[in-house]
Design an enzyme around this catalytic site. Sequence first.
Site, mmCIF file in Angstrom:
data_model
loop_
_atom_site.group_PDB
_atom_site.id
_atom_site.type_symbol
_atom_site.label_atom_id
_atom_site.label_comp_id
_atom_site.label_asym_id
_atom_site.label_seq_id
_atom_site.Cartn_x
_atom_site.Cartn_y
_atom_site.Cartn_z
ATOM 1 C CB SER A 50 -0.882 0.013 1.250
ATOM 2 O OG SER A 50 -1.375 1.315 1.464
ATOM 3 C CG HIS A 91 -3.811 -2.034 -1.052
ATOM 4 N ND1 HIS A 91 -4.829 -2.958 -1.141
ATOM 5 C CD2 HIS A 91 -4.185 -1.174 -0.081
ATOM 6 C CE1 HIS A 91 -5.775 -2.663 -0.265
ATOM 7 N NE2 HIS A 91 -5.411 -1.574 0.397
ATOM 8 C CG ASP A 141 -5.272 2.022 1.145
ATOM 9 O OD1 ASP A 141 -6.110 1.118 1.239
ATOM 10 O OD2 ASP A 141 -4.064 1.880 1.429
ATOM 11 C CG MET A 185 -8.897 6.488 2.622
ATOM 12 S SD MET A 185 -7.989 6.708 4.152
ATOM 13 C CE MET A 185 -6.933 5.265 4.120
ATOM 14 C CG HIS A 236 -9.158 -0.856 0.537
ATOM 15 N ND1 HIS A 236 -8.450 -0.891 1.718
ATOM 16 C CD2 HIS A 236 -10.459 -1.023 0.896
ATOM 17 C CE1 HIS A 236 -9.284 -1.045 2.738
ATOM 18 N NE2 HIS A 236 -10.519 -1.121 2.261
ATOM 19 C CG MET A 261 -11.339 2.218 3.096
ATOM 20 S SD MET A 261 -9.705 2.425 3.826
ATOM 21 C CE MET A 261 -8.713 2.482 2.341
ATOM 22 C CG MET A 319 -10.821 -3.539 6.602
ATOM 23 S SD MET A 319 -9.460 -2.994 5.540
ATOM 24 C CE MET A 319 -8.511 -1.941 6.648
ATOM 25 C CG ASP A 341 -5.536 -3.170 4.051
ATOM 26 O OD1 ASP A 341 -4.450 -2.769 4.490
ATOM 27 O OD2 ASP A 341 -6.312 -2.467 3.376
HETATM 28 C C1 DX5 Z 1 -5.862 1.400 6.111
HETATM 29 C C2 DX5 Z 1 -5.553 1.015 4.686
HETATM 30 C C3 DX5 Z 1 -4.368 0.157 4.556
HETATM 31 C C4 DX5 Z 1 -3.090 0.785 5.066
HETATM 32 C C5 DX5 Z 1 -2.242 -0.299 5.600
HETATM 33 O O1 DX5 Z 1 -7.150 1.869 6.202
HETATM 34 O O2 DX5 Z 1 -6.640 0.320 4.103
HETATM 35 O O3 DX5 Z 1 -4.203 -0.327 3.232
HETATM 36 O O4 DX5 Z 1 -2.376 1.487 4.096
HETATM 37 O O5 DX5 Z 1 -1.129 0.264 6.190
HETATM 38 P P1 DX5 Z 1 -0.260 -0.530 7.257
HETATM 39 O O6 DX5 Z 1 0.273 -1.738 6.551
HETATM 40 O O7 DX5 Z 1 0.755 0.443 7.664
HETATM 41 O O8 DX5 Z 1 -1.198 -0.927 8.379
HETATM 42 ZN ZN ZN Z 2 -6.246 -0.730 2.179
#
Ligand code: DX5
Ligand code: ZN
Length: 222
Positions: free
Chosen positions: A8, A32, A34, A36, A65, A67, A136, A174
Amino acid sequence: MGLLISPSVLNADLSRLADEVRRVERAADWIHLDVMDNHFVPNLTFGLPVIESLIAATSLPADCHLMINDPDRWAPAYAEAGAGSVTFHIEAARNPRQICRDLRNHGARAAAALKPGTRIEEIEDLLPDLDMILIMTVEPGFGGQSFMEDMLPKVRRAREYAKNAGTDIWVQVDGGVDAKTIGMCAEAGANIFVAGSAVYRADDPAVMIETLRDIATSACGH
Ligand code: DX5
Ligand code: ZN
């Protein structure tokens, strides 16, 4: 089944996103990303225009991903843009079956994510339409949090679901996945591992990916 690592970029240097993706290109299987929206989670990252540019800039398939609220409306465009996999949160979806169909129709793998408080049973009816279940292992929103070991039974259940479905459903973890925790995840049945800070805070992210892959592989006995 081969084990897959999907780093990620959340904790990478976001001002140099394409370069940061290229640092892991030779070792990673997916990248990956993310997304948001400041509503589904209390953080805001990037969206479709940035992801379109990144897809053009790397040979790695994009593991998006989402969110975000209202994935029914927003998710299909990520598949249309060429993402290899698009994950929406089951908590935010109105018609998850339709989302999965839309994603697959645009050529992407369709995936549903569950927050730590969401029961695995929520996706039971959706299994025929799913290519991946994301468990998660932290509350979504931020990188660098501690792995929630109490999510491991849910990972095991997801693996059972995947086996019983008789299709090739992947189980992804994740959040807080690092050299200490990846073995437990693999042993519980995960086959695709997201790692953010573990990879990007390492001196050499590509070497860390290989280390994670080796630990996961020995933990699941392949
Ligand atoms: C958190 C994200 C993850 C995050 C993971 O909400 O969905 O993908 O980047 O980061 P680490 O591996 O640092 O927990
Ligand atoms: Zn993620």
